[in-house]
Scaffold this motif. Structure first.
Motif: not given
Length: 229
Positions: A58-72, A151-159
């Motif tokens: 899921e994180v990989a999909k998110i990063l593939n959709e955004i610009c890592p600089g401006c987050k657009s 991801v329904l719960r964003t706090d689930s991404l990290f441990l």
């Protein structure tokens, strides 16, 4: 939920986590048999925050959709998952389309902060194996509503810690027929927990160990359900 912060390997089977244990009594509730003690949870605190291994895709999909600089919302990199790590690669097709651009600018990867834990082998001209801290940085300031599409719960991404189940979930007590002594047998989950305690390596290695622990727990749960049926 946790009643014990586990700081040493021996505490993975501490009497505070319930029965069975070497003292034959639960140090939390005082019970002396399993009928009166359902066990108690503990937790292992991590030295750093890591990506949850089950949400890497899921994180990989998110990063593939955004610009890592401006987050657009845009696409420039190819991001893929390798076990407990995320790899960012330059889209070679874009380079070929831009005939004047034979190689990447020297400052191309400056949008990713340097991480002291990152190994030199991870630094390739057209590729980076991102550390957990770098991924967390890239996800900062991304619209939460956009992340919630994946991801329904964003706090689930990290441990930053890991739950340890009660002793009764992992420890079996066997009475010897030819002696008055008793023997405790520990399953693979207990051994996996011990590898997480007092960890001193890099975050990617910690993530790999957490993934192993999750797989063992899942397999044990499936086996228990199958045997009960």
């Amino acid at each position: 939920m946790s009643g014990l912060a586990i700081n040493s390997v021996s505490e993975v089977t501490d009497p505070m986590l319930g029965l069975p244990n070497p003292s034959c009594q639960c140090s939390t509730c005082g019970a002396k048999d399993l009928k009166h003690c359902e066990g108690h949870f503990g937790h292992i605190k991590f030295p750093c925050t890591i990506l949850h291994p089950y949400f890497l895709s899921e994180v990989a999909k998110i990063l593939n959709e955004i610009c890592p600089g401006c987050k657009s919302i845009r696409r420039e990199l190819w991001v893929k998952v390798r076990r407990s790590a995320i790899i960012a690669e330059v889209n070679e097709k874009l380079l070929k389309q831009k005939k004047r651009l034979r190689s990447l600018p020297a400052d191309f990867w400056d949008f990713i902060p340097k991480d002291e834990q990152q190994e030199e082998s991870c630094l390739k001209p057209n590729r980076r194996v991102l550390s957990h801290a770098q991924v967390r940085y890239l996800l900062n300031d991304v619209d939460l509503k956009f992340i919630e599409k994946f991801v329904l719960r964003t706090d689930s991404l990290f441990l930053n810690c890991f739950p340890v189940t009660p002793n009764c979930h992992r420890v079996t007590e066997i009475t010897h027929a030819f002696s008055n002594g008793q023997r405790l047998i520990f399953d693979e989950r207990t051994r996996a927990y011990k590898k997480l305690v007092d960890f001193r390596g890099i975050a990617n290695e910690l993530g790999s160990r957490v993934l192993d622990c999750l797989k063992i727990s899942k397999a044990s749960c499936t086996a228990s359900i199958s045997s009960s049926v």
